[in-house]
Design a protein around this motif. Structure first.
Motif, short mmCIF file in Angstrom:
data_model
loop_
_atom_site.label_atom_id
_atom_site.label_comp_id
_atom_site.label_asym_id
_atom_site.label_seq_id
_atom_site.Cartn_x
_atom_site.Cartn_y
_atom_site.Cartn_z
N GLN A 86 -0.98 6.03 0.84
CA GLN A 86 -1.28 4.67 0.39
C GLN A 86 -2.07 4.61 -0.92
O GLN A 86 -3.20 4.16 -0.95
CB GLN A 86 -1.98 3.91 1.50
CG GLN A 86 -0.98 3.61 2.57
CD GLN A 86 -1.56 3.08 3.86
OE1 GLN A 86 -2.77 3.14 4.10
NE2 GLN A 86 -0.69 2.58 4.69
N ALA A 88 -3.03 3.33 -4.73
CA ALA A 88 -3.10 1.98 -5.31
C ALA A 88 -1.97 1.80 -6.31
O ALA A 88 -1.52 0.68 -6.55
CB ALA A 88 -4.45 1.77 -5.97
N SER A 111 7.37 -2.71 -3.50
CA SER A 111 6.22 -2.77 -4.40
C SER A 111 6.56 -3.47 -5.71
O SER A 111 7.70 -3.45 -6.16
CB SER A 111 5.75 -1.35 -4.75
OG SER A 111 5.47 -0.62 -3.59
N THR A 143 1.43 -6.74 -4.89
CA THR A 143 1.63 -5.95 -3.67
C THR A 143 0.53 -4.88 -3.57
O THR A 143 -0.13 -4.58 -4.57
CB THR A 143 3.00 -5.25 -3.74
OG1 THR A 143 3.11 -4.59 -5.02
CG2 THR A 143 4.14 -6.24 -3.60
N PRO A 144 0.33 -4.28 -2.39
CA PRO A 144 -0.72 -3.26 -2.25
C PRO A 144 -0.54 -2.07 -3.19
O PRO A 144 -1.50 -1.51 -3.68
CB PRO A 144 -0.59 -2.81 -0.79
CG PRO A 144 0.15 -3.90 -0.10
CD PRO A 144 1.01 -4.57 -1.12
N VAL A 145 0.70 -1.69 -3.41
CA VAL A 145 0.98 -0.57 -4.30
C VAL A 145 1.70 -1.11 -5.55
O VAL A 145 2.62 -1.91 -5.43
CB VAL A 145 1.88 0.48 -3.62
CG1 VAL A 145 2.13 1.68 -4.53
CG2 VAL A 145 1.29 0.91 -2.29
#
Ligand code: FAD
Ligand code: AMP
Lengths: 319, 279
Positions: A86, A88, A111, A143-145
């Motif tokens: 996970q 960044a 992503s 998005t998170p990534v």
């Protein structure tokens, strides 16, 4: 601190310059982790360089399959890592292959894709130079990534030692029918000149150069300056110079310290690939040529006179 | 002469009775000859203010599809996602010789990101039926993502063969010469597959008068999000995986010094380069 994955570009057992730029950008966002995808024995040759530019970790994904497919092994490895560590962000070179890998990775992991960044801020905001450098835009992933491709030469690489702790991971087996097979590779001999997108000086020739043979004049000036050679589309279409050296909207984007345009009119699509160069020099026999509108120094004259004189003067100064 | 006949027929062996079913992904873009802008309000492409054209690289994609069709028979469908105005780009492709078009257009698409665009295009391609080959440009001149063809392929689970300067289709297999800085890589995959072409692939034909007239009668299917089986949350600015947060035109470059060569042009240039510490 979140890991920032960097896909290592390498060839012939050497790390490409863009990789150190990516590692430098990664350190702004978090902890740089290099990802080496290659045939067995690849990572060992690369780890010193990766350590020197700040890789805290090196994920080693080696398999013989890597040579059989173009982008699929890298996409598979990165998709697995996005799931397991996970990060960044994932940073990839904005090369043809890199853009493709990034796009597929973005689809597979849902992503945000930030394409062809020329700068990257600590909070993950990417700066883009759009419409051939006539606009600057900033974008962010929601998005998170974030999957971010970075333009070669845009970020000044900084040496900063990292631990480069190696960790082996599997290359996922490519599913039959989902990837094209590599049947043959005909690589171009690099030659002694710097790469077009990496060079600090570029000397380009246009239709005004007149023939493939005459391009020797452009090459001689380039060699005296330690420059890469570029060409306009008209020169490429006329068969004067190979396509991979085309500068412009549908060719390469370059931003060297010095760009010399010989016999190039300066059409908007050519400018799109070179107008962010630091200093632009133009030689053209037509005083009305639009290239003079953006040139820092222009000579209205015959390139067949000016270029050889310049070559000689530069050689003399070098002694 | 049987050998010759075999050569001739080879194209026909490819698909089913009707030959290849080819989709070409086309995009309308601001003309590279015009001044291109981003909208002040939401930093998306200002499509209203610019002259728009069918992207040149997509003319080449259409050309390649037509060549394959002419060799072995089949059907060429152009697919685009874009504003209502994109019908002009569609007409151009149809007047070149494409058979029909599908146009995904909906207010809700505004501000879609690359991932959403690829997903939506894949859905639209799905409405065309059993497709053998999808042909796209390698890179659009507006967004210069150079990624949508590979992304569409990924959504569809198909192989992608990108940056082709040469495409050969034979007996259910597609082979391309992919040209990049690394040289030429020959790629091969079974159909169906996605191919993107580079600008060296061919010279696109000009639409003939007959072609332009015929295009007016060719079927264009216009799809809304609902028609394509897409939800409002699948596309558009609000749900985009990336957004542009800021944009500004760069100050234009101004002209510097221009001298006319009267014998000392090169010398003056050398002086300038020395003064600038460039040599
Ligand atoms: C979609 C699209 C994409 C494009 N992409 C690109 C691209 O990526 N790159 C690109 O370059 N173009 C691109 N073009 C083409 C572009 O519009 C121009 O046609 C092209 O840049 C012209 O090249 P040129 O300046 O060499 O030729 P010309 O415009 O013909 O100019 C030749 C110049 O040489 C000068 N000259 C002739 N003889 C001499 C001499 N002896 N000494 C000095 N000067 C001399 C002439 O005065 C003239 O100004 C694109 C066009 C389109 C529509
Ligand atoms: N909105 C769209 N509609 C149809 N095709 C598209 C669209 N966007 C991109 N494409 C296709 O993908 C190619 C490459 O575009 P890009 O990856 O955006 O640079 C284009 O030349 C088109 O063939």
């Amino acid at each position: 601190m979140a890991e920032i994955l960097v896909l290592v570009e390498h060839s012939g057992g050497e790390v490409k310059k863009i990789t150190s730029e990516l590692l430098t950008a990664a350190a702004r966002l978090g902890e740089p982790a290099a990802v080496v995808v290659g045939t067995p024995g690849t990572a060992g040759k690369l780890s010193d360089r990766l350590a020197a530019y700040g890789a805290a970790k090196v994920y080693v994904a080696e398999s013989d399959q890597v040579n059989q497919f173009l982008t699929e092994p890298s996409v598979g490895v990165l998709a697995e890592l996005v799931g397991s560590v996970q990060p960044a962000a994932v940073l990839i070179a904005a090369s043809p292959d890199g853009k493709e890998i990034a796009g597929k990775l973005a689809v597979r992991t849902g992503s945000g894709l930030l394409s062809d960044a020329v700068d990257l801020a600590e909070d993950g905001t990417a700066t883009h130079s759009v419409f051939g450098g006539s606009y600057l835009a900033k974008s962010k992933a929601t998005t998170p990534v974030a999957v971010i491709t970075i333009r070669a030469g845009a970020i000044e690489p900084v040496c900063s030692p990292g631990a480069a702790v190696e960790q082996s991971i599997e290359v996922p087996v490519v599913r039959a029918g989902t990837a094209a097979k590599i049947v043959e590779r005909r690589s171009v001999e690099g030659g002694d000149r710097p790469e077009l997108t990496e060079a600090s000086v570029v000397v380009s020739g246009g239709r005004g150069v007149g023939s493939a043979d005459n391009f020797a004049i452009v090459e001689k000036l380039a060699d005296s300056l330690g420059a890469a050679v570029g060409a306009s589309r008209a020169a490429v279409d006329s068969g004067f110079y190979p396509h991979q050296f085309q500068v412009g909207q549908t060719g390469k984007t370059v931003a060297p310290q010095l760009y010399v345009a010989l016999g190039i009119s300066g059409a908007i699509q050519h400018r799109a690939g070179m107008q962010t160069s630091k200093t632009i020099i133009a030689v053209n026999k037509d005083p009305e040529a639009p290239i003079f509108e953006i040139a820092d120094f222009g000579v209205v004259g015959d390139l067949f006179t000016i270029a050889p004189q310049l070559t000689e003067a530069v050689a003399k100064r070098k002694g | 002469m049987s050998g010759v006949t075999f050569q001739w027929d080879r194209g026909l062996l490819v698909g089913n009775l009707g030959g290849m079913n080819i989709v070409v992904l086309i995009k309308q873009v601001p003309d590279t000859w015009s001044e291109r802008r981003l909208a002040d309000s939401d930093h998306t492409l200002d499509r209203a203010s610019a002259d728009v054209v069918l992207d040149e690289i997509n003319e080449r994609a259409v050309e390649e599809a037509l060549k394959i069709k002419e060799a072995g028979g089949g059907e060429v469908t152009v697919v685009t996602m874009g504003p209502a105005r994109a019908t002009e780009a569609i007409r151009k492709a149809l007047s070149m010789g494409a058979d029909s078009a599908v146009h995904l257009t909906d207010e809700g698409l505004h501000g879609s990101c690359a991932v959403q665009t690829a997903t939506a295009l894949a859905k639209v391609i799905g409405t065309v039926g059993a497709v053998d080959l999808i042909i796209a440009g390698n890179e659009a001149t507006d967004g210069t993502m150079g990624a949508i063809p590979a992304m569409v392929a990924d959504v569809l689970g198909l192989p992608e063969l990108t940056h082709a300067r040469k495409v050969t289709v034979e007996a259910g297999t597609v082979t391309v010469e992919r040209e990049t800085d690394d040289g030429v890589t020959v790629l091969q995959a079974d159909l169906p597959a996605v191919v993107s072409v580079n600008e060296k692939i061919n010279e696109p034909r000009y639409p003939s008068f007959k072609g332009i007239m015929a295009a007016k009668k060719k079927p264009v299917r216009t799809l809304s999000l609902v028609d394509a089986g897409l939800a409002g949350s699948d596309v558009g600015l609000a749900a985009a995986t990336s957004t542009v947060i800021e944009s500004a035109p760069r100050p234009p470059r101004s002209a510097g010094q221009v001298v006319t060569d009267d014998g000392d042009g090169a010398a003056q240039l050398v002086e300038y380069l020395i003064a600038q510490k460039l040599i």
